[in-house]
Design an enzyme around this catalytic site. Structure first.
Site, short mmCIF file in Angstrom:
data_model
loop_
_atom_site.label_atom_id
_atom_site.label_comp_id
_atom_site.label_asym_id
_atom_site.label_seq_id
_atom_site.Cartn_x
_atom_site.Cartn_y
_atom_site.Cartn_z
N GLN A 1 -84.90 -139.29 36.81
CA GLN A 1 -83.76 -138.47 37.21
C GLN A 1 -82.55 -139.36 37.52
O GLN A 1 -81.87 -139.19 38.53
CB GLN A 1 -84.14 -137.62 38.43
CG GLN A 1 -85.24 -136.64 38.12
CD GLN A 1 -85.67 -135.84 39.35
OE1 GLN A 1 -84.96 -135.76 40.34
NE2 GLN A 1 -86.85 -135.25 39.27
N CYS A 2 -82.30 -140.29 36.64
CA CYS A 2 -81.28 -141.31 36.84
C CYS A 2 -80.21 -141.18 35.76
O CYS A 2 -80.49 -140.66 34.67
CB CYS A 2 -81.98 -142.68 36.76
SG CYS A 2 -80.89 -144.11 36.79
N GLY A 3 -79.04 -141.68 36.02
CA GLY A 3 -77.99 -141.70 35.02
C GLY A 3 -78.34 -142.56 33.82
O GLY A 3 -77.69 -142.46 32.78
#
Length: 187
Positions: A34-36
């Site tokens: 759930q990271c950029g």
């Protein structure tokens, strides 16, 4: 010392000695879903597909230490990686890659090649750098610890750390370094 002195637990629960990868060029990556930078899973899989038959292996190590960006269970992480990104390279159970309870492999890796800064021109840097400076300035107090998700370590076929790439290094920018190490593998 080399990465062959370490082991980790695979998603299937088996303790895997990195010595099993002796003679291969490795890319060891701490990941998060759930990271950029999660889009890098797809690029990593493309890299895996391109070089896996030439002696190249990617090892993914999920970690939830950076702004709670990998909260899922190991089982859910594995299924999301397969379904969303087609990941077929080995994934290991979630670990810590910095601070107390750091996995010994990542302690070794991070002390082998220092942090040299983020690419300030990367599009995600505009979000990442203020986030770290505002919420997690402690991440930047030393020159060796892992600073964020998708830090990558390139390992030569003898198990030595060759290079460190931060999350702001796109996967395509690793290819020349990988190819050089693959060419150096004894036939």
């Amino acid at each position: 010392m080399s990465v062959y002195n370490y082991s980790a637990v695979a998603m299937n629960g088996r303790e895997v000695s990195l010595e099993e990868y002796k003679g291969k060029v490795l890319l060891i990556v701490n990941t998060a879903g759930q990271c950029g930078f999660t889009y890098q899973y797809q690029d990593l899989q493309k890299l895996n597909d391109r070089y896996k038959d030439k002696g190249f292996v990617i090892l993914g190590f999920p970690c939830n230490q950076f702004d709670n960006q990998e909260p899922d269970s190991d089982e859910r992480i594995q299924s999301k990686c397969m379904l969303n990104y087609g990941v077929t390279f080995p994934l290991f159970k979630k670990i810590n890659v910095r601070d107390e309870n750091i996995h010994p492999l990542f302690d070794y890796l991070s002390h082998s090649k220092p942090f040299e800064g983020f690419n300030q021109f990367h599009p995600v840097s505009k979000i990442l750098l203020p986030l770290i400076n505002d919420k997690h300035p402690e991440y930047l107090v030393d020159d060796f610890s892992i600073k964020w998700n998708f830090t990558k370590f390139l390992i030569d076929s003898n198990g030595n750390v060759n290079k460190r790439f931060e999350c702001t290094t796109d996967i395509i920018d690793l290819e020349l370094d990988i190819e050089k190490l693959l060419e150096a593998i004894p036939v």
